[in-house]
Structure formats: structure tokens, C-alpha cells
Scaffold this motif. Sequence first.
Motif, PDB file in Angstrom:
ATOM      1  N   GLY A  16       0.776  -1.230   0.000  1.00 47.57           N
ATOM      2  CA  GLY A  16       0.000   0.000   0.000  1.00 47.57           C
ATOM      3  C   GLY A  16       0.809   1.283   0.000  1.00 47.57           C
ATOM      4  O   GLY A  16       0.263   2.369   0.161  1.00 47.57           O
ATOM      5  N   ARG A  17       2.115   1.177  -0.211  1.00 46.10           N
ATOM      6  CA  ARG A  17       2.988   2.348  -0.187  1.00 46.10           C
ATOM      7  C   ARG A  17       3.676   2.517  -1.541  1.00 46.10           C
ATOM      8  O   ARG A  17       4.075   1.544  -2.159  1.00 46.10           O
ATOM      9  N   LEU A  18       3.792   3.771  -1.984  1.00 42.32           N
ATOM     10  CA  LEU A  18       4.474   4.084  -3.235  1.00 42.32           C
ATOM     11  C   LEU A  18       5.982   4.106  -3.025  1.00 42.32           C
ATOM     12  O   LEU A  18       6.464   4.660  -2.034  1.00 42.32           O
ATOM     13  N   TRP A  19       6.704   3.518  -3.970  1.00 43.66           N
ATOM     14  CA  TRP A  19       8.167   3.531  -3.958  1.00 43.66           C
ATOM     15  C   TRP A  19       8.618   3.997  -5.338  1.00 43.66           C
ATOM     16  O   TRP A  19       8.158   3.482  -6.356  1.00 43.66           O
ATOM     17  N   ARG A  20       9.515   4.973  -5.364  1.00 43.11           N
ATOM     18  CA  ARG A  20       9.945   5.540  -6.632  1.00 43.11           C
ATOM     19  C   ARG A  20      10.753   4.557  -7.457  1.00 43.11           C
ATOM     20  O   ARG A  20      11.624   3.862  -6.949  1.00 43.11           O
ATOM     21  N   MET A  21      10.435   4.526  -8.744  1.00 39.74           N
ATOM     22  CA  MET A  21      11.161   3.689  -9.695  1.00 39.74           C
ATOM     23  C   MET A  21      12.481   4.363 -10.058  1.00 39.74           C
ATOM     24  O   MET A  21      12.653   5.568  -9.875  1.00 39.74           O
ATOM     25  N   ALA A  22      13.394   3.591 -10.605  1.00 40.11           N
ATOM     26  CA  ALA A  22      14.653   4.138 -11.117  1.00 40.11           C
ATOM     27  C   ALA A  22      14.359   5.004 -12.338  1.00 40.11           C
ATOM     28  O   ALA A  22      13.361   4.827 -13.033  1.00 40.11           O
ATOM     29  N   ASP A  23      15.237   5.933 -12.587  1.00 40.86           N
ATOM     30  CA  ASP A  23      15.126   6.835 -13.726  1.00 40.86           C
ATOM     31  C   ASP A  23      15.186   6.024 -15.025  1.00 40.86           C
ATOM     32  O   ASP A  23      16.205   5.395 -15.315  1.00 40.86           O
ATOM     33  N   PRO A  24      14.122   6.044 -15.823  1.00 43.37           N
ATOM     34  CA  PRO A  24      14.120   5.248 -17.052  1.00 43.37           C
ATOM     35  C   PRO A  24      15.087   5.770 -18.120  1.00 43.37           C
ATOM     36  O   PRO A  24      15.373   5.058 -19.077  1.00 43.37           O
ATOM     37  N   SER A  25      15.607   6.975 -17.950  1.00 45.01           N
ATOM     38  CA  SER A  25      16.546   7.510 -18.941  1.00 45.01           C
ATOM     39  C   SER A  25      17.984   7.037 -18.712  1.00 45.01           C
ATOM     40  O   SER A  25      18.857   7.301 -19.543  1.00 45.01           O
ATOM     41  N   LEU A  26      18.218   6.326 -17.613  1.00 44.19           N
ATOM     42  CA  LEU A  26      19.567   5.802 -17.367  1.00 44.19           C
ATOM     43  C   LEU A  26      19.907   4.742 -18.418  1.00 44.19           C
ATOM     44  O   LEU A  26      19.091   3.857 -18.679  1.00 44.19           O
ATOM     45  N   PRO A  27      21.099   4.819 -18.980  1.00 47.05           N
ATOM     46  CA  PRO A  27      21.505   3.748 -19.901  1.00 47.05           C
ATOM     47  C   PRO A  27      21.519   2.405 -19.162  1.00 47.05           C
ATOM     48  O   PRO A  27      21.849   2.347 -17.971  1.00 47.05           O
ATOM     49  N   PRO A  76      16.577  14.209  -5.909  1.00 44.28           N
ATOM     50  CA  PRO A  76      15.748  14.962  -6.855  1.00 44.28           C
ATOM     51  C   PRO A  76      14.986  14.013  -7.786  1.00 44.28           C
ATOM     52  O   PRO A  76      15.507  12.983  -8.193  1.00 44.28           O
ATOM     53  N   VAL A  77      13.755  14.395  -8.101  1.00 42.24           N
ATOM     54  CA  VAL A  77      12.954  13.558  -8.992  1.00 42.24           C
ATOM     55  C   VAL A  77      13.532  13.600 -10.399  1.00 42.24           C
ATOM     56  O   VAL A  77      14.187  14.563 -10.789  1.00 42.24           O
TER      57      VAL A  77
END
Length: 110
Positions: A16-27, A76-77
Motif C-alpha cells: 500500500g505504499r508508493l516507492w519511486r522507480m529508477a530513472d528510465p533515462s539511465l543507460p 531529486p525527482v
Amino acid sequence: MRHPVTRDGRYFVVRGRLWRMADPSLPEERRASLTRELMAARRAVGVALRSGGTAALRDARAAVDRAKVALGERGPVWWDDGAPDLNRKLVRNTPYAAWFEALGAGPDGT
């Protein structure tokens, strides 16, 4: 993926908790390298906890944080539309609440 991911790809849900995904722009190579660093740092946290080493635990936790920031999971997001960071927030208290409820997911997000 075992846990649901928000449609915008910013978060996944666990218990039930949001966890930030890794930056999809990373190679991919960079992401893989950072993920290896993160896993090694997490193992070091476990070793430090078992051994009772306060300095080692502090250092290992700092290494985890550095890897997570580099991956975009903390700090930073990685998006630029001005949306707030909802990392670690209960999904029911966020704009994603209706989406999550519609999934019919249990409290663990599955």
C-alpha cells in the motif's frame, strides 16, 4: 513485475505504499552497475547489523543511499513536469488512490 507500477512509471506499490522507480533515462549498463552497487551495499548493511559495527553500518547505509540517489529512487525527482515526489507515501493518500483501488490489489500491492 510482481508489484503494480503506476501508469506514469514513476512508482511501484508494496504493502500500500508508493516507492519511486529508477530513472528510465539511465543507460542500461549504468543502471545495471548501480544496481550491483546497491545490492552490495545492502549486503554490507546486513553484515554490519550482524556484527554490531556502528561505523560499518553507517558507511553501508550511506552507500545504499548513494546508489539509490544515483538510480533516481531518492533525491531529486527524474521527471520534469513539476509533479510532487510521493515516494514512501501511502497510495490511498495520493492522486493514485483510485487507480490502485481499481486494480483490486490487496494491501501488499499484489
